[in-house]
Design a protein around this motif. Structure first.
Motif, PDB file in Angstrom:
ATOM      1  N   PHE A   1      -3.548  39.231 -18.773  1.00 38.55           N
ATOM      2  CA  PHE A   1      -4.705  38.667 -18.111  1.00 38.55           C
ATOM      3  C   PHE A   1      -4.202  38.477 -16.126  1.00 38.55           C
ATOM      4  O   PHE A   1      -4.614  38.339 -15.825  1.00 38.55           O
ATOM      5  CB  PHE A   1      -4.534  37.314 -18.406  1.00 38.55           C
ATOM      6  CG  PHE A   1      -5.035  36.517 -19.574  1.00 38.55           C
ATOM      7  CD1 PHE A   1      -5.607  37.648 -20.195  1.00 38.55           C
ATOM      8  CD2 PHE A   1      -4.687  35.944 -20.185  1.00 38.55           C
ATOM      9  CE1 PHE A   1      -6.566  37.100 -21.725  1.00 38.55           C
ATOM     10  CE2 PHE A   1      -5.167  34.744 -21.151  1.00 38.55           C
ATOM     11  CZ  PHE A   1      -6.033  36.431 -21.802  1.00 38.55           C
ATOM     12  N   HIS A   2      -3.123  40.081 -16.007  1.00 38.16           N
ATOM     13  CA  HIS A   2      -3.281  40.550 -14.763  1.00 38.16           C
ATOM     14  C   HIS A   2      -4.367  41.085 -13.940  1.00 38.16           C
ATOM     15  O   HIS A   2      -4.785  42.184 -13.996  1.00 38.16           O
ATOM     16  CB  HIS A   2      -2.469  41.710 -14.775  1.00 38.16           C
ATOM     17  CG  HIS A   2      -0.924  41.257 -15.049  1.00 38.16           C
ATOM     18  ND1 HIS A   2       0.501  41.406 -15.078  1.00 38.16           N
ATOM     19  CD2 HIS A   2      -0.664  39.680 -14.805  1.00 38.16           C
ATOM     20  CE1 HIS A   2       1.218  41.134 -14.992  1.00 38.16           C
ATOM     21  NE2 HIS A   2       0.522  39.598 -14.845  1.00 38.16           N
ATOM     22  N   PHE A   3      -5.450  39.642 -13.797  1.00 32.78           N
ATOM     23  CA  PHE A   3      -6.564  40.173 -12.922  1.00 32.78           C
ATOM     24  C   PHE A   3      -6.561  40.730 -11.844  1.00 32.78           C
ATOM     25  O   PHE A   3      -7.178  41.662 -11.413  1.00 32.78           O
ATOM     26  CB  PHE A   3      -7.176  38.894 -12.788  1.00 32.78           C
ATOM     27  CG  PHE A   3      -7.530  38.192 -14.008  1.00 32.78           C
ATOM     28  CD1 PHE A   3      -8.301  37.938 -15.019  1.00 32.78           C
ATOM     29  CD2 PHE A   3      -6.735  36.743 -14.185  1.00 32.78           C
ATOM     30  CE1 PHE A   3      -8.071  37.112 -15.991  1.00 32.78           C
ATOM     31  CE2 PHE A   3      -7.032  36.428 -15.829  1.00 32.78           C
ATOM     32  CZ  PHE A   3      -7.311  36.205 -16.045  1.00 32.78           C
ATOM     33  N   ASN A   4      -5.050  40.350 -11.199  1.00 32.65           N
ATOM     34  CA  ASN A   4      -5.753  41.542  -9.084  1.00 32.65           C
ATOM     35  C   ASN A   4      -5.011  42.196  -9.557  1.00 32.65           C
ATOM     36  O   ASN A   4      -5.770  43.473  -9.129  1.00 32.65           O
ATOM     37  CB  ASN A   4      -3.697  40.865  -9.035  1.00 32.65           C
ATOM     38  CG  ASN A   4      -2.385  41.301 -10.034  1.00 32.65           C
ATOM     39  OD1 ASN A   4      -2.896  41.163 -11.643  1.00 32.65           O
ATOM     40  ND2 ASN A   4      -1.433  40.750  -9.040  1.00 32.65           N
ATOM     41  N   THR A   5      -4.771  43.284 -10.808  1.00 34.21           N
ATOM     42  CA  THR A   5      -4.360  44.211 -11.108  1.00 34.21           C
ATOM     43  C   THR A   5      -5.826  45.118 -11.792  1.00 34.21           C
ATOM     44  O   THR A   5      -6.250  46.144 -10.757  1.00 34.21           O
ATOM     45  CB  THR A   5      -3.766  45.745 -11.415  1.00 34.21           C
ATOM     46  OG1 THR A   5      -3.506  44.205 -13.565  1.00 34.21           O
ATOM     47  CG2 THR A   5      -1.993  45.166 -10.945  1.00 34.21           C
ATOM     48  N   ALA A   6      -6.949  44.316 -12.513  1.00 35.80           N
ATOM     49  CA  ALA A   6      -7.624  44.748 -13.446  1.00 35.80           C
ATOM     50  C   ALA A   6      -9.402  45.234 -12.127  1.00 35.80           C
ATOM     51  O   ALA A   6      -9.333  45.781 -11.882  1.00 35.80           O
ATOM     52  CB  ALA A   6      -8.421  43.332 -13.623  1.00 35.80           C
ATOM     53  N   ILE A   7      -8.513  43.933 -10.528  1.00 31.15           N
ATOM     54  CA  ILE A   7      -9.829  43.851  -9.643  1.00 31.15           C
ATOM     55  C   ILE A   7      -9.692  45.181  -8.867  1.00 31.15           C
ATOM     56  O   ILE A   7     -10.366  46.472  -7.901  1.00 31.15           O
ATOM     57  CB  ILE A   7      -9.996  42.568  -8.779  1.00 31.15           C
ATOM     58  CG1 ILE A   7     -10.276  41.902 -10.082  1.00 31.15           C
ATOM     59  CG2 ILE A   7     -10.451  42.941  -7.432  1.00 31.15           C
ATOM     60  CD1 ILE A   7     -10.145  40.010  -9.318  1.00 31.15           C
ATOM     61  N   SER A   8      -8.048  45.473  -8.281  1.00 33.09           N
ATOM     62  CA  SER A   8      -7.437  46.710  -7.791  1.00 33.09           C
ATOM     63  C   SER A   8      -8.071  48.433  -8.246  1.00 33.09           C
ATOM     64  O   SER A   8      -8.164  48.870  -7.471  1.00 33.09           O
ATOM     65  CB  SER A   8      -6.024  46.713  -8.012  1.00 33.09           C
ATOM     66  OG  SER A   8      -5.726  46.132  -7.320  1.00 33.09           O
ATOM     67  N   ALA A   9      -8.355  48.197  -9.627  1.00 33.04           N
ATOM     68  CA  ALA A   9      -8.665  49.252  -9.851  1.00 33.04           C
ATOM     69  C   ALA A   9     -10.547  49.197  -9.926  1.00 33.04           C
ATOM     70  O   ALA A   9     -10.399  50.809  -9.717  1.00 33.04           O
ATOM     71  CB  ALA A   9      -8.576  49.256 -11.506  1.00 33.04           C
ATOM     72  N   ILE A  10     -10.392  48.938  -9.534  1.00 37.16           N
ATOM     73  CA  ILE A  10     -12.429  48.386  -9.847  1.00 37.16           C
ATOM     74  C   ILE A  10     -12.837  48.871  -8.446  1.00 37.16           C
ATOM     75  O   ILE A  10     -13.444  49.695  -8.362  1.00 37.16           O
ATOM     76  CB  ILE A  10     -13.099  46.938  -9.993  1.00 37.16           C
ATOM     77  CG1 ILE A  10     -12.971  46.849 -11.363  1.00 37.16           C
ATOM     78  CG2 ILE A  10     -14.927  47.387  -9.823  1.00 37.16           C
ATOM     79  CD1 ILE A  10     -13.349  45.555 -12.476  1.00 37.16           C
TER      80      ILE A  10
END
Length: 820
Positions: free
Chosen positions: A680-689
């Motif tokens: 659930f590491h949304f922060n890195t998911a969003i960085s990737a986007i």
RNA sequence: GGGCGAGUGGUGGAAUGGCAUACACGAUGGACUUAAAAUCCAUUGGCUGCAAGGUCGUGAGGGUUCGACUCCCUCCUCGCCCACCA
């Protein structure tokens, strides 16, 4: 360009309405899809939510939306933990009935959930202060009573003088009330308890079943249960019939006992000292230190004190008589309230022995530096070799624990025993705003349970709130006066109410059939939907709520009401949001309200920033600047939709730039999916986007007139991957891209392995572990080929200065290191 | 006192044995503008150098390794939980 900013207000209103119409968050009763029960800890209804509260619901909502997109039949209910002290305290202060303020707060909170775009199946709402719910909380009490797991006893209990109520041990923090921070005192009162200690071992053992719980939480529960294994030993009091039983985990030190010390609350004290010449002084000591016990319990550091009883006890292993003391450092509630003291090997006993001139006998010697009892400065608590211990001399101390225990059991002078720190759960509260305990007192028949068919015992509404140490219900005669369910004669009701933790220890069962009025929950449905697939909440509930819920579920399982032993398969505990380094709270005046930010930037911006701020399990500091960054990013994505950037539909050969973009697109799908499935590491998911968006812009900038279909794929991917996080704007963009269906009906993309591969790879080259150069090599190149390329590199040649490398380490697909 | 976790640029953070500082915030300079906002472009760990580059650098010290933010040992600081539990 049509507009400077994206019109979030229209968009958000539009899509919320649409989701409502399409029933996006309604669980499907008879669906072939796989079930997914996603549960957020139901909140206490408080007036104004801030962005810190928001984090919990935004995380949960993102998971729910992601799982919907992955094709699950998702159950996402919401309710309110609506009984409790704050509403009652407010009623005392300003005269508004707790029910009115609570129901008002619930309304406000529902509006705020809505404003965050957090979707729930509201048809399933449960509110714990309503009779249709607390009827079944009372029913659960009666089941525990039936099983002998609810009982009443007089107990020295924690009393909060300000809240005028009893507190559970768990609600006393550093000697202060967890709610109002008043100093807690002790009182002897008749109280209702749940026998959670009967489940100590199972609550401990079944932690192993909870593979998807944070280790930290499991450890906290384990420590709270506090199992310790040891031996119980009976010491005869010399010249008397009294036997004192003590408990020790260090039976290896039994030959080193030089005195025994019992608690100042030990029941044998009157008998022990009845003939003592200095009886008066001993009694005085006992009385004084008993008063201190209250202070002791609040964590104050109290000097160890004791008094000699005049008696001696016999150590059963060597028949030595040692003096018997009463001490203030022995806790009556734990073990047997009597301790065999071994000053040489226990620091507390050491200090006590030094103070009162008691003997110190070394029985475990330090093999490296032999001990001398006379010269010791502190107890020796390490392992060592047995000495002065009869037939056990010379054996390593670790081995003797079992050997001596065996020996004592054979000789019948001791018995292996397990003790726990966990205490029974005190559930009665002398307060109004809670579920009445469904019991009746009859002078003829004694304590009688209310008949199940007479539930609920309705909490009367017309009540005076002034607290005076007893439940306000005492002054409601129409409530108190009742007929005995057994003999029909005059009787009175229990006037205490239940701890709100009882309400919250079963609510997750109620969501499956919230309107059912014949039973608390539907067995078939809960067996189908439970355990909860994903539970999300604050780590502050790591012990209390989660332990109590596990206990109640086990009781219901044992009674055959449900078919599962643990309520929550997977647990996620999110961190706090701080402002100026501390927890947001009204009293500290550091609250960031979400309403204003949503008005200015819209819900999606607040959501995106909240998810981006840090890994969600960690505490994070709120920054208004950061919110602006999220706002800018969403506008940047929005501008990708502009007509001028719409790709041409002409299909053609992928060029190099196009395949780079395609690779990035698929790498992003991979990364975001992994983050959502794992940590659930949304922060890195969003960085990737964000990276994908940046690359998309670079691509457009390079050849605006000749963009291939990979541009459309990239943009479409950005939108769909963003959908769980920023649902409103993602829906709108999805529609703008020409899609007719909701993005939440779209399939979550799968990455294409082939798109990830590349023709050449850049190899960093290290010399002696330091980065010196880089080369391009075909990705299919073998080691020899790579070696050749590396040794031809000009920079490498320069650094080698004519030397031949001793070793060349090639890490496939990663890097090359030359050792010179 | 015990247990657990953390310590990385000016800031939030990324990297869990392989290019330290991705992504974002902030800052500086520039383009556009009458001006501002917004947007776009460039720079942004320290030291050194005109530059290419060199060198130091993930709380401190040591170790393992071709290679360490990552693993091991010792220590420091902070946070959380428990605490006279025998």
């Amino acid at each position: 360009m049509t507009q400077e900013f994206y019109p979030f207000k229209d968009i958000e209103a539009k899509w919320r309405k649409r989701w409502e119409e399409m029933g996006l968050f309604k669980m499907q009763q008879d669906s072939p899809k796989k079930k997914y029960y996603c549960l957020m800890m139901f909140p206490y209804p408080s007036a104004a939510l801030h962005v810190g509260h928001g984090r919990n619901y935004i995380i949960g909502d993102s998971v729910v939306r992601y799982k919907i997109m992955r094709g699950y039949n998702v159950l996402s209910p919401m309710g309110f933990d609506a009984f409790g002290l704050p509403a009652e305290n407010a009623a005392i202060k300003n005269g508004i009935h707790p029910e009115i303020s609570t129901l008002n707060n619930i309304k406000t909170m529902r509006r705020q959930f809505d404003s965050w775009g957090a979707g729930y199946d509201w048809d399933r709402e449960v509110v714990s202060c309503l009779p249709e719910y607390y009827k079944w909380t009372q029913w659960i009490f009666l089941q525990l009573y039936k099983k002998g797991l609810a009982y009443k006893k007089k107990a020295s209990v924690n009393w909060c003088p300000s809240c005028q109520t009893v507190l559970a041990n768990e609600q006393v923090i550093d000697g202060e009330c967890e709610r109002c921070s008043s100093q807690v005192t002790l009182r002897d009162l008749e109280q209702w308890f749940f026998k959670i200690t009967e489940y100590s071992q199972r609550l401990l053992d079944d932690l192993q079943l909870l593979e998807n719980w944070p280790e930290r939480v499991k450890l906290m529960q384990k420590n709270w249960i506090g199992r310790s294994q040891g031996v119980e030993i009976d010491f005869k009091v010399k010249d008397s019939d009294i036997i004192l039983r003590c408990f020790t985990t260090r039976v290896d030190t039994i030959y080193g006992v030089t005195y025994m010390v019992i608690s100042n609350e030990h029941p044998a004290i009157p008998e022990l000292i009845k003939d003592a010449p200095d009886k008066k002084e001993i009694e005085k000591f006992v009385e004084e230190t008993r008063k201190e016990n209250a202070a002791d319990r609040i964590g104050a550091d109290i000097e160890k004190r004791g008094v000699f009883t005049g008696k001696f006890v016999i150590n059963p292993v060597n028949n030595k008589a040692v003096p018997l003391w009463i001490g203030n450092y022995v806790v009556i509630e734990y073990g047997t309230g009597a301790v065999m003291a071994v000053p040489a090997h226990d620091q507390r006993d050491f200090e006590f022995a030094k103070k009162y001139g008691l003997g110190i006998e070394v029985v475990i010697d330090n093999p490296k530096d032999p001990l001398d009892a006379e010269k010791m400065k502190e107890a020796y608590i390490e392992e060592g070799v047995m000495v002065n211990s009869g037939k056990f001399n010379g054996i390593p101390s670790l081995e003797t624990i079992e050997k001596i225990a065996d020996f004592m059991e054979e000789e019948k002078i001791g018995k292996r025993e397990v003790h726990y720190k966990l205490r029974d759960w005190l559930i009665s509260r002398q307060r109004y705003w809670g579920a009445p305990i469904p019991m009746i007192y009859c002078d003829k028949c004694g304590i009688q349970p209310v008949d199940e068919k007479d539930l609920p015992v309705i909490l009367p509404k017309n009540i005076k709130f002034k607290p005076h140490g007893e439940s306000p219900l005492k002054n409601a005669p129409e409530f108190v006066k009742v007929k005995c369910p057994k003999c029909g004669g005059g009787a009175r009701r229990e006037i205490d109410t239940m701890d709100t933790f009882v309400d919250s220890s079963w609510y997750f069962l109620r969501y499956l059939s919230p309107k059912e009025d014949k039973k608390p929950f539907n067995k078939e449905l809960v067996n189908k939907w439970l355990p909860v697939d994903q539970y999300i909440g604050g780590v502050e509930h790591a012990i209390l709520h989660l332990l109590y819920s596990r206990f109640i579920v086990k009781v219901l399982y044992d009674m055959g009401y449900i078919g599962f032993k643990e309520p929550f398969a997977k647990l996620f505990t999110q961190g706090m949001i701080t402002k100026n380094g501390i927890k947001m709270s009204k009293s500290r005046e550091n609250v960031v309200s979400s309403d204003g930010l949503i008005e200015k930037y819209g819900a999606d911006t607040v959501r995106l920033y909240t998810l981006f701020i840090s890994p969600p399990e960690k505490d994070a500091e709120w920054s208004d600047r950061g919110v602006e960054g999220a706002w800018r990013f969403l506008n940047r994505v929005w501008r990708l939709m502009e007509d001028s950037h719409q790709p041409s539909a002409i299909s053609r050969q992928l060029d190099e730039k196009g395949s780079d973009l395609k690779r990035k697109t698929h790498a992003t799908i991979k990364k975001v999916t992994e983050d959502m499935e794992g940590t659930f590491h949304f922060n890195t998911a969003i960085s990737a986007i964000m990276e994908l968006v940046n690359e998309t812009y670079d691509y457009i900038g390079l050849k605006p007139e000749a963009c291939g279909p990979e541009l459309r794929e990239a943009i479409q991917t950005v939108v769909i991957l963003l959908a769980p996080f920023v649902p409103h704007v993602a829906e709108e963009m999805w529609q703008k891209l020409g899609n007719k269906e909701s993005v939440f009906n779209a399939e979550w993309p799968m990455y294409d392995k082939n798109a990830l591969s590349q023709n050449t790879i850049e190899f960093p080259i290290q010399i002696n572990g330091k980065l010196r150069s880089k080369i391009e090599a075909p990705s299919a190149a073998g080691e020899d080929e790579i070696k050749k390329l590396v040794l031809k590199d000009q920079i490498v040649i320069k650094w080698l200065e004519g030397r031949t490398p001793k070793r060349i380490i090639i890490v496939k697909g990663k890097l090359v290191n030359l050792v010179v």
